[in-house]
Structures are given as structure tokens and as C-alpha cells.
Design an enzyme around this catalytic site. Structure first.
Site, PDB file in Angstrom:
ATOM      1  N   LYS A  83      63.202  15.880 -13.536  1.00 52.59           N
ATOM      2  CA  LYS A  83      63.281  16.292 -12.138  1.00 52.59           C
ATOM      3  C   LYS A  83      64.684  16.170 -11.556  1.00 52.59           C
ATOM      4  O   LYS A  83      64.942  16.698 -10.470  1.00 52.59           O
ATOM      5  CB  LYS A  83      62.294  15.472 -11.309  1.00 52.59           C
ATOM      6  CG  LYS A  83      60.838  15.675 -11.697  1.00 52.59           C
ATOM      7  CD  LYS A  83      60.390  17.117 -11.551  1.00 52.59           C
ATOM      8  CE  LYS A  83      58.906  17.275 -11.839  1.00 52.59           C
ATOM      9  NZ  LYS A  83      58.450  18.667 -11.702  1.00 52.59           N
ATOM     10  N   SER A 305      53.119  11.535 -19.268  1.00 55.76           N
ATOM     11  CA  SER A 305      53.254  12.943 -19.637  1.00 55.76           C
ATOM     12  C   SER A 305      54.012  13.128 -20.944  1.00 55.76           C
ATOM     13  O   SER A 305      53.846  14.149 -21.616  1.00 55.76           O
ATOM     14  CB  SER A 305      53.921  13.735 -18.511  1.00 55.76           C
ATOM     15  OG  SER A 305      55.147  13.144 -18.127  1.00 55.76           O
TER      16      SER A 305
END
Length: 364
Positions: A83, A305
Site C-alpha cells: 500500500k 494475505s
């Protein structure tokens, strides 16, 4: 000319595994492009160190298939997640488009890592930041957001990320010179992966990638990278991972799951399913088990994840048609951000309560 070559050698280093190798990607049009994997030896801003992350071959101890699995280590970004790319893309592109300027307030709804990245980049570039996130997100993520001086707003778990989006919209209406960064909608999301992550994958594999695989939070990574890779070679398969408990991309209803960072409970506007070849579900238990195995068996420390991505990559690799193929999977974030969660909470509690031993009483 010699002097210029010396200057470049002083100012830049290359990722060791790629040193002394000239990598050129042939675009579909036939024009050659070069994906730079160089970083400045001395950066003037933390933002200059975002991207150009290394790639790691999944060891045989985990990968017992006949396919090669390469891990794109996004945990090597400054704030240890993919991110970071999104945060710098939003701010730089919004500035370029005249939508924001330093001193403005950036508002985002997030499950965590985008909030951390925006808080850090915002601090570096002179922005106020407000992050709205569900109360179920890890303590580490919450603390990091506050450490960078951002305001943190927690919303009820039962409302999911949609509740956080509603809170962000309300704050935006009440705040002058504020900007909703809208990670699930903004064109700047897939754009940064199309322009950076995709070319990096192509360069690091020297164009020899058969399958690209990533989890879907906003869908920016899988969409942007797929757009770039398929422009180079339409035969490359794109696989998106979502929680088995919440197969929204397949049209099923959302249910709670434990894989923080993917499966927001709705289909984001950013994701383009028309260019994705397969939606692969992974259960929370399988993701957690794989995350723990990666750390304990081969020293790869990732979050929920990351485990989901590797579990999915192995499922693809075990197929008969995958023999001899190269699969690239994205490891989105570093594991230290999840010490207080279901992923590592038992170990955290164990060491927190561990007894102290006198040196002369310790035994082998």
C-alpha cells in the site's frame, strides 16, 4: 562520458540479484522499454524508497511442485506493505491534477495498511490524515497510524469497511480543504501498479512469467499488474485470491473472515474482472496455517494475505498444466504488523508471560 558513468555508479545501487544484468521488456508494439530496479544510494525523502521491491523464489521445503513460485516481496517497502505504492500514487497524482496541496486533510477508509501508508507519506509530504477503520483491525496498525500523527476513527465491526467509508464521508462533509482518497474507487490505484509493479515483475522474470497471482483488497494490484503483463503477453494468466468465507467476487454473499487485507465484503470499482482469468478462494484457516509455516520453516514473515497468496499459488502449481511454469505471487505485507491478531496472538501471549530464568539455573 566516462565521468557520467562513474557518477551513476556512485549514486545508485541495484538489487543484488539483478546486478550487472540488462533487462529489457518488449512491449506489444515491439518498442523496447526498460524497467528500472535502481534505488538511490542516499534518498532525500522516504517516498523515494517506495517500490522496486525484490523477488524471492519460494523454497522447495514449501513448494514441492514442478512449478517455480516467485514471491514479489512488497513487505520490503518503507512501511512494509504494497500500500506504500498506492499512498504515494494518490498524493502525487492528486497534486498533479490540482486536487490537493500540502496542508490539506486526506481522509481514507481502510482495513489498515493503506491507512498506515497514507499516514506516513502524509507526514513526509505535509498533509493531515484521517483514517477510518473497523475496530477488528490489529493494534499494530492502529498504533502505527497514530505514531505518524494521523487521526484514527474506529467503526463497528459489524458494519465492515462500508461503515468506515460512511464515517469518512461524514468527516469530509464537515472538514474544509479535505480530500477523500477513495482507495476502492480511485483511478490512481491500478495506475501505480500498471506503471511500476507490473514492469518490475516483467523485468525481474525477464518476461518469463506464466501466471500472476494476488489477493483482492481494493483490486488495484491484480488489475494494474494484469493490464501491464497482458499487454506484453496476452497468454499470461491472472488469478485473484479472495477469502473462501466471503466469495463476493464470485457473486456470493459476504461473511466474516480472518484474512485481514483482502475480502472487504463488496466488489470495489477498481477491480476489472474482465481481464482476470480465475477467482481462487482460500479459507482463513489455510491462510493462517501457511503464514505460520512460511515463518517457522523458511523464515518468510508475512501477514494473513501473504499466507493466502502462497496457499493459492501452491494450489495452482499443483495442477498438471502448471509443470515447468513460473508463477508470481504478491506478498503484500510484513508479519510484525499482526502480532496481536489471531495469526500470532498465542505466541505473543506466551512470551509476554514467560518466566525469567537465572543464568546459573538454565539447562540445555
Amino acid at each position: 562520458q566516462d565521468q557520467r558513468q562513474v557518477t551513476v555508479s556512485v549514486l545508485y545501487w541495484k538489487i543484488p540479484s539483478m546486478a550487472d544484468v540488462n533487462i529489457h521488456a518488449k512491449a506489444k508494439s515491439g518498442a523496447a522499454t526498460e524497467a528500472s530496479l535502481e534505488r538511490p544510494l542516499v534518498a532525500d525523502s522516504i517516498t523515494e524508497l517506495i517500490g522496486k521491491t525484490p523477488m524471492l523464489r519460494l523454497p522447495a521445503k514449501i513448494n514441492d511442485t514442478h512449478a517455480s513460485i516467485l514471491l514479489k516481496m512488497e513487505s520490503e517497502n518503507p512501511m512494509a506493505s504494497v500500500k506504500d505504492r498506492l499512498a504515494i500514487s494518490i498524493i502525487q497524482n492528486a497534486e498533479k491534477d490540482g486536487l490537493i496541496r500540502p496542508g490539506d486533510t486526506l481522509i481514507e477508509a481502510t482495513s489498515g495498511n493503506t491507512g498506515v501508508a497514507l499516514a506516513q507519506v502524509g507526514a513526509a509530504l505535509g498533509y493531515k490524515v484521517v483514517i477510518c477503520m473497523p475496530e477488528t483491525m490489529s493494534l499494530e496498525r492502529r498504533a502505527l497510524i497514530r505514531i505518524f500523527g494521523a487521526r484514527l476513527v474506529l467503526t463497528p465491526a459489524k458494519l465492515g469497511v462500508k461503515g468506515s467509508i460512511a464515517a469518512g464521508n461524514r468527516i469530509h462533509e464537515q472538514t474544509e480543504r479535505s480530500y477523500l482518497t477513495r482507495q476502492f474507487e480511485t483511478e490512481y490505484n491500478a495506475k501505480v501498479h500498471r506503471e511500476t509493479t507490473g514492469p518490475e515483475v516483467w523485468a525481474q522474470t525477464q518476461g518469463k512469467v506464466d501466471v500472476f497471482l494476488a489477493g483482492a483488497g481494493t483490486g488495484g494490484t491484480i488489475t494494474g499488474v494484469t493490464q501491464y503483463l497482458k499487454a506484453q503477453n496476452p497468454a499470461i494468466r491472472s488469478v485473484v485470491v479472495e477469502p473462501k468465507e466471503s466469495q463476493v467476487l464470485k457473486g456470493e454473499a459476504h461473511s466474516p473472515h480472518k484474512i485481514q487485507g483482502i475480502g472487504p465484503g463488496f466488489k470495489p470499482d477498481v477491480i476489472d474482472l474482465s481481464i482476470i482469468d480465475e477467482i481462487l478462494p482460500v479459507s482463513s484457516d489455510d491462510a493462517i496455517d501457511m503464514s505460520r509455516r512460511l515463518a517457522a520453516e523458511v523464515g518468510i514473515f508475512g501477514g494473513f494475505s501473504a499466507g493466502a497468496a502462497v496457499a493459492a499459488a501452491l494450489a495452482v502449481a499443483k495442477r498438471e498444466e502448471s509443470a515447468g511454469k513460473t508463477i508470481v505471487a504478491v506478498l503484500p505485507s510484513f508479519g510484525e504488523r499482526y502480532l496481536s491478531t489471531a495469526l500470532y496472538a498465542s505466541i505473543t501471549e506466551e512470551v509476554k508471560n514467560q518466566a525469567v530464568e537465572e543464568p546459573d539455573q538454565v539447562n540445555a
